[in-house]
Design a protein around this motif. Structure first.
Motif, short mmCIF file in Angstrom:
data_model
loop_
_atom_site.label_atom_id
_atom_site.label_comp_id
_atom_site.label_asym_id
_atom_site.label_seq_id
_atom_site.Cartn_x
_atom_site.Cartn_y
_atom_site.Cartn_z
N GLU A 132 8.79 0.03 8.60
CA GLU A 132 7.86 0.87 9.35
C GLU A 132 8.60 2.02 10.04
N ASN A 133 9.76 1.72 10.62
CA ASN A 133 10.56 2.77 11.26
C ASN A 133 11.00 3.82 10.25
N ALA A 134 11.40 3.37 9.06
CA ALA A 134 11.84 4.30 8.01
C ALA A 134 10.69 5.21 7.59
N VAL A 135 9.49 4.66 7.49
CA VAL A 135 8.31 5.46 7.13
C VAL A 135 8.04 6.51 8.22
N GLU A 136 8.07 6.08 9.47
CA GLU A 136 7.81 6.99 10.59
C GLU A 136 8.85 8.09 10.68
N LEU A 138 0.83 -1.21 0.00
CA LEU A 138 0.00 0.00 0.00
C LEU A 138 0.87 1.26 0.00
N ILE A 139 1.87 1.29 0.86
CA ILE A 139 2.74 2.47 0.95
C ILE A 139 3.57 2.64 -0.32
N GLU A 183 10.43 9.30 8.21
CA GLU A 183 10.47 9.96 6.90
C GLU A 183 11.82 9.74 6.21
N GLN A 184 12.32 8.51 6.28
CA GLN A 184 13.58 8.14 5.65
C GLN A 184 13.39 6.94 4.72
N LEU A 185 12.20 6.83 4.14
CA LEU A 185 11.88 5.66 3.32
C LEU A 185 12.82 5.56 2.11
N GLU A 186 13.07 6.67 1.42
CA GLU A 186 13.91 6.61 0.23
C GLU A 186 15.32 6.12 0.58
N ALA A 187 15.87 6.61 1.70
CA ALA A 187 17.20 6.16 2.13
C ALA A 187 17.17 4.67 2.50
N PHE A 188 16.11 4.26 3.20
CA PHE A 188 15.97 2.86 3.58
C PHE A 188 15.92 1.95 2.36
N LEU A 189 15.18 2.40 1.33
CA LEU A 189 15.03 1.61 0.11
C LEU A 189 16.20 1.76 -0.85
N LYS A 190 17.18 2.59 -0.46
CA LYS A 190 18.37 2.85 -1.27
C LYS A 190 18.01 3.38 -2.65
N LEU A 191 17.08 4.35 -2.65
CA LEU A 191 16.63 4.94 -3.92
C LEU A 191 17.44 6.20 -4.24
#
Length: 93
Positions: free
Chosen positions: A79-83, A27-28, A85-93
């Protein structure tokens, strides 16, 4: 394809928690229009072995996320990365 974001999941699970975690990840990622390849480990035991090898954990359960053969993390890390606001870094984008 080598650097494609992959989400290892299972279409067959008796665990409601695993199903909810997988749904939330999809979903995210869909909501943020982030391209990924879903990999169903229930369809191919080699995919399950690959997921566990990349995760570095012989008992890892889905969902697990990686980019190519680089491990990003599991649902808790996602979930921590989303909270944070570091999702892009977490996903290595």
């Amino acid at each position: 394809m080598a650097d494609m974001l992959q989400v290892f999941y299972t279409s067959v699970s008796s665990s409601l928690e695993i199903k909810k975690h997988q749904e939330k990840i999809f979903l995210i990622l869909d909501g943020k229009k982030i391209q990924y390849k879903p990999v169903d480990i229930a369809q191919n035991s080699e995919d399950k072995d690959l997921m566990r090898k990349i995760a570095g954990n012989p008992t890892a359960l889905p969902p697990q996320i990686c980019k190519g053969d680089v491990y990003c993390g599991d649902y808790t890390a996602f979930e921590n990365a989303v909270e944070m606001e570091q999702l892009e870094a977490f996903l290595k984008l």
